[in-house]
Scaffold this motif. Structure first.
Motif, mmCIF file in Angstrom:
data_model
loop_
_atom_site.group_PDB
_atom_site.id
_atom_site.type_symbol
_atom_site.label_atom_id
_atom_site.label_comp_id
_atom_site.label_asym_id
_atom_site.label_seq_id
_atom_site.Cartn_x
_atom_site.Cartn_y
_atom_site.Cartn_z
ATOM 1 N N ALA A 143 0.816 -1.202 0.021
ATOM 2 C CA ALA A 143 -0.116 0.018 -0.018
ATOM 3 C C ALA A 143 0.816 1.355 -0.133
ATOM 4 O O ALA A 143 0.489 2.169 -0.874
ATOM 5 C CB ALA A 143 -1.159 0.019 1.271
ATOM 6 N N LEU A 144 1.891 1.382 0.766
ATOM 7 C CA LEU A 144 2.521 2.611 0.945
ATOM 8 C C LEU A 144 3.254 2.803 -0.413
ATOM 9 O O LEU A 144 3.602 4.103 -0.834
ATOM 10 C CB LEU A 144 3.751 2.184 2.075
ATOM 11 N N VAL A 145 4.289 1.747 -0.749
ATOM 12 C CA VAL A 145 4.696 2.045 -2.076
ATOM 13 C C VAL A 145 3.682 2.473 -3.417
ATOM 14 O O VAL A 145 3.930 3.380 -4.207
ATOM 15 C CB VAL A 145 5.533 0.772 -2.579
ATOM 16 N N ALA A 146 2.641 1.801 -3.363
ATOM 17 C CA ALA A 146 1.641 2.180 -4.519
ATOM 18 C C ALA A 146 1.097 3.525 -4.252
ATOM 19 O O ALA A 146 0.952 4.356 -5.109
ATOM 20 C CB ALA A 146 0.560 1.138 -4.448
ATOM 21 N N TRP A 147 1.079 3.984 -2.937
ATOM 22 C CA TRP A 147 0.487 5.015 -2.618
ATOM 23 C C TRP A 147 1.343 6.409 -3.024
ATOM 24 O O TRP A 147 1.017 7.248 -3.662
ATOM 25 C CB TRP A 147 0.044 5.432 -1.174
ATOM 26 N N ARG A 194 -7.782 8.310 -9.045
ATOM 27 C CA ARG A 194 -8.768 9.103 -8.132
ATOM 28 C C ARG A 194 -7.987 10.368 -7.647
ATOM 29 O O ARG A 194 -8.461 11.226 -7.344
ATOM 30 C CB ARG A 194 -9.038 7.865 -7.103
ATOM 31 N N VAL A 195 -6.603 10.252 -7.410
ATOM 32 C CA VAL A 195 -5.903 11.213 -6.974
ATOM 33 C C VAL A 195 -5.861 12.430 -8.023
ATOM 34 O O VAL A 195 -6.147 13.396 -7.487
ATOM 35 C CB VAL A 195 -4.198 10.818 -6.701
ATOM 36 N N CYS A 196 -5.873 12.090 -9.111
ATOM 37 C CA CYS A 196 -5.687 13.187 -10.163
ATOM 38 C C CYS A 196 -7.254 13.799 -10.018
ATOM 39 O O CYS A 196 -6.962 15.014 -10.303
ATOM 40 C CB CYS A 196 -5.882 12.240 -11.654
ATOM 41 N N LEU A 209 -8.034 13.061 0.239
ATOM 42 C CA LEU A 209 -6.805 12.352 -0.015
ATOM 43 C C LEU A 209 -6.766 11.308 1.069
ATOM 44 O O LEU A 209 -6.064 10.101 0.935
ATOM 45 C CB LEU A 209 -5.492 13.145 -0.228
ATOM 46 N N THR A 210 -7.039 11.597 2.486
ATOM 47 C CA THR A 210 -6.972 10.729 3.503
ATOM 48 C C THR A 210 -7.767 9.374 3.164
ATOM 49 O O THR A 210 -7.456 8.405 3.446
ATOM 50 C CB THR A 210 -7.330 11.143 4.740
ATOM 51 N N SER A 211 -8.978 9.729 2.514
ATOM 52 C CA SER A 211 -9.898 8.500 2.397
ATOM 53 C C SER A 211 -9.430 7.728 1.267
ATOM 54 O O SER A 211 -9.519 6.485 1.249
ATOM 55 C CB SER A 211 -11.432 8.752 2.428
ATOM 56 N N GLU A 212 -8.486 8.368 0.307
ATOM 57 C CA GLU A 212 -8.028 7.412 -0.717
ATOM 58 C C GLU A 212 -6.801 6.641 -0.258
ATOM 59 O O GLU A 212 -6.473 5.522 -0.544
ATOM 60 C CB GLU A 212 -7.208 8.447 -1.957
ATOM 61 N N PHE A 213 -6.295 7.418 0.768
ATOM 62 C CA PHE A 213 -5.010 6.670 1.436
ATOM 63 C C PHE A 213 -5.523 5.408 2.067
ATOM 64 O O PHE A 213 -4.979 4.268 2.114
ATOM 65 C CB PHE A 213 -4.213 7.531 2.415
ATOM 66 N N LEU A 214 -6.710 5.510 2.750
ATOM 67 C CA LEU A 214 -7.152 4.373 3.681
ATOM 68 C C LEU A 214 -7.709 3.298 2.636
ATOM 69 O O LEU A 214 -7.563 2.322 2.859
ATOM 70 C CB LEU A 214 -8.436 4.831 4.491
ATOM 71 N N ASN A 215 -8.087 3.788 1.394
ATOM 72 C CA ASN A 215 -8.792 2.811 0.588
ATOM 73 C C ASN A 215 -7.748 1.999 -0.174
ATOM 74 O O ASN A 215 -7.925 0.650 -0.459
ATOM 75 C CB ASN A 215 -9.570 3.419 -0.710
ATOM 76 N N LEU A 264 -4.579 -0.404 12.163
ATOM 77 C CA LEU A 264 -4.074 0.264 11.076
ATOM 78 C C LEU A 264 -4.715 1.431 10.525
ATOM 79 O O LEU A 264 -4.192 2.494 10.220
ATOM 80 C CB LEU A 264 -3.954 -0.747 9.828
ATOM 81 N N ASN A 265 -6.038 1.328 10.159
ATOM 82 C CA ASN A 265 -6.745 2.736 9.592
ATOM 83 C C ASN A 265 -6.774 3.767 10.504
ATOM 84 O O ASN A 265 -6.545 4.725 10.251
ATOM 85 C CB ASN A 265 -8.190 2.310 9.198
#
Ligand SMILES: Nc1ncnc2c1ncn2[C@@H]1O[C@H](COP(=O)(O)OP(=O)(O)OP(=O)(O)O)[C@@H](O)[C@H]1O
Ligand SMILES: [Mg+2]
Lengths: 244, 247
Positions: free
Chosen positions: B36-40, B125-127, B172-178, B222-223
């Motif tokens: 998740a972290l690298v993909a984020w 989604r970030v875009c 962005l926080t909710s995308e990060f959790l997603n 984690l969340n």
């Protein structure tokens, strides 16, 4: 210093500048006035090409700004612009608002830029607010910071688009005072404003615009006491009636 | 229902060396975070570039980014994962293909596929968030930036993006959790992240409920930590008068 040669501009079908010819010489202060929607903002924004034009030429300090080969960023760095709504950067402190472009555009070093910024803040009477954020300042204070921000680039010309019309009446004076000092220091200025007191006291010339055309140009005294054109007369009458 | 709860199961040996079942969860959590972290980070970079492109006057750049968003938002995530894992490798140049399919450990190739998949999916989604943030700024901001002589890149870098990012921290926080939740799709291509380890524990021990309860707790904690992290970031960059900052 600034020369408009037969400048035309259209927004789609709307002909907003209809063959404007105007010259502002070095050190001159020219006030532009006219009814709402007459094209004053469009006119002043063409000087640094925030608005492009469709026909004609504009020269600033010997550079044809409407030539596609002209480096607009370099031109704009030498032309200060003060907006009606200040447009300070809300995420930066007052000091950072002023030092950002000298550092990033001119490559000035940070210490020198801050020293210069504090000098400018002293001139506009706001040195004590250097660490505040724009939202913590009154409108008049924000506009004075915006003027300092423009001056930090050491421009050859300063342009003002209704710098006091978004302000509460009690704050107009402090901004006009700064502009008057600037004029007295010899700055070339083009000012869109309806502040007749300022025009009378500071301007070398008043330019009256209506429907995208310059209808009349005159020394402030003769413009206010003895306007030549009916539309100018009518405009002044409306300006002077309290209920306008 | 007669179910024997046994919370000690996590401390029992898996039969492999001195390993206990809890170790599986820890390693699973490690993979979840690594995916998740690298993909984020990749999603944030690509998404920001695309978001900026969507607001450029250049029509080609803007429509490229718009097309990207349509494509990656409208194809289900699982389909995208299978495309990246099963289909795309077959179209790689021969050398790369051999490397990907034979030389890499299966875990590594699965890892690469899932990171690419999640990063590109989330970038779309970030875009959209970045674009919304930029477009929410008053027109006067770009005019002010241009008027002092900034070029377009400087205008975005110093004036528009710092404001836009502050505005979009909550979405962005909710995308990060997603992206953490979505990382569980990796279990379908054999990457032993948290969900896969949970399923495996359930099968090996028959203590299914304990396994899934522990997994739920781990995802939840984690969340909460991620939310804590993001609100720390938000406080850190808060500016008076912007986005609920104190006057
Ligand atoms: N970006 C734009 N697109 C289309 N029309 C525009 C645009 N900007 C201005 N106009 C139109 O051009 C005309 C001149 O506008 P401009 O803002 O220059 O007038 P102004 O003299 O500054 O008016 P005010 O005193 O209200 O500021 C108006 O009719 C306005 O509606
Ligand atoms: Mg105007």
């Amino acid at each position: 210093m600034i020369r408009f040669n037969n400048v035309h501009k259209w927004f789609k079908d709307l002909h907003v500048l209809k063959g404007v010819n105007l010259e502002v010489t070095q050190g001159e202060v020219v006030v532009v006035c006219g009814p709402s929607g007459s094209g004053k903002s469009t006119l002043i924004r063409t000087v640094n090409q925030l608005e492009t034009i469709n026909e004609g030429e504009i020269w600033v300090d010997g550079v044809n700004v409407t030539d596609p080969k002209t480096n607009l960023n370099a031109l704009r760095a030498e032309v200060g612009f003060v907006f009606q709504h200040f447009n300070l950067y809300p995420h930066l402190s007052v000091l950072e608002n002023i030092t950002l472009s000298p550092i990033k555009v001119k490559g000035m070093d940070k210490v020198a830029a801050e020293k210069q910024a504090i000098n400018l803040l002293e001139k506009v009477g706001l040195a004590h607010k250097k660490d505040a954020f724009p939202s913590q300042l009154s409108g008049g204070q924000q506009q004075r910071v915006a003027i300092a921000r423009g001056l930090a680039m050491e421009p050859r010309v300063m342009l003002f688009d209704e710098p006091t019309s978004a302000l509460d009446p009690e704050m107009i004076g402090e901004v006009l005072k700064v502009m008057k000092d600037l004029a007295e220091s010899g700055m070339t200025m083009m000012v869109v404003t309806h502040e007749m007191g300022f025009a009378r006291e500071v301007a070398d010339r008043v330019v009256f615009v209506d429907h995208g055309e310059i209808i009349e140009q005159a020394h402030p005294e003769s413009f206010f006491t003895n306007p030549q054109h009916d539309r100018a007369k009518q405009f002044l009458r409306q300006l002077l009636t309290p209920m306008n | 229902m007669n179910y024997n709860w046994d919370w000690n199961v996590f401390f029992k040996s898996t039969g492999i060396g001195s390993e206990i079942y809890l170790d599986w969860f820890i390693s699973g959590l490690g993979w979840t975070i690594a995916v998740a972290l690298v993909a984020w980070i990749v999603a944030l970079i690509i998404g920001s570039i695309l978001g900026v492109m969507r607001t450029l006057p250049n029509k080609a750049a803007a429509s490229f980014a718009a097309g990207y968003v349509e494509l990656f938002r409208n194809v289900p995530l699982l389909v995208q994962l299978f495309v990246w894992y099963f289909l795309v490798p077959d179209y790689l140049p021969e050398q790369t293909q051999i490397w990907f399919k034979q030389e890499l450990a299966p875990t590594t190739s699965a890892y690469i596929s899932v990171v690419v998949c999640l990063a590109l999916f989330t970038a779309a989604r970030v875009c959209e968030q970045v674009r919304t943030g930029i477009q929410a700024l008053p027109k006067g901001q770009s005019a002010a930036a241009l008027a002092v002589g900034f070029n377009q890149a400087q205008m975005y870098r110093h004036v528009l993006l710092p404001q836009a990012f502050r505005i979009i921290i909550p979405p962005l926080t909710s995308e990060f959790l997603n992206i953490f939740k979505n990382s569980s799709v990796a279990s379908l291509i054999g990457l032993m992240e948290l969900l896969a380890q949970t399923k495996q524990t359930a099968e090996f021990t028959a203590n299914m409920f304990e396994a899934f309860t522990l997994a739920t707790i781990i995802y939840f904690v984690l969340n909460m930590s991620l939310m804590g992290l993001m609100s720390w970031v938000e406080r850190k960059v808060r500016v008076p008068g912007m986005m609920g900052g104190a006057k």
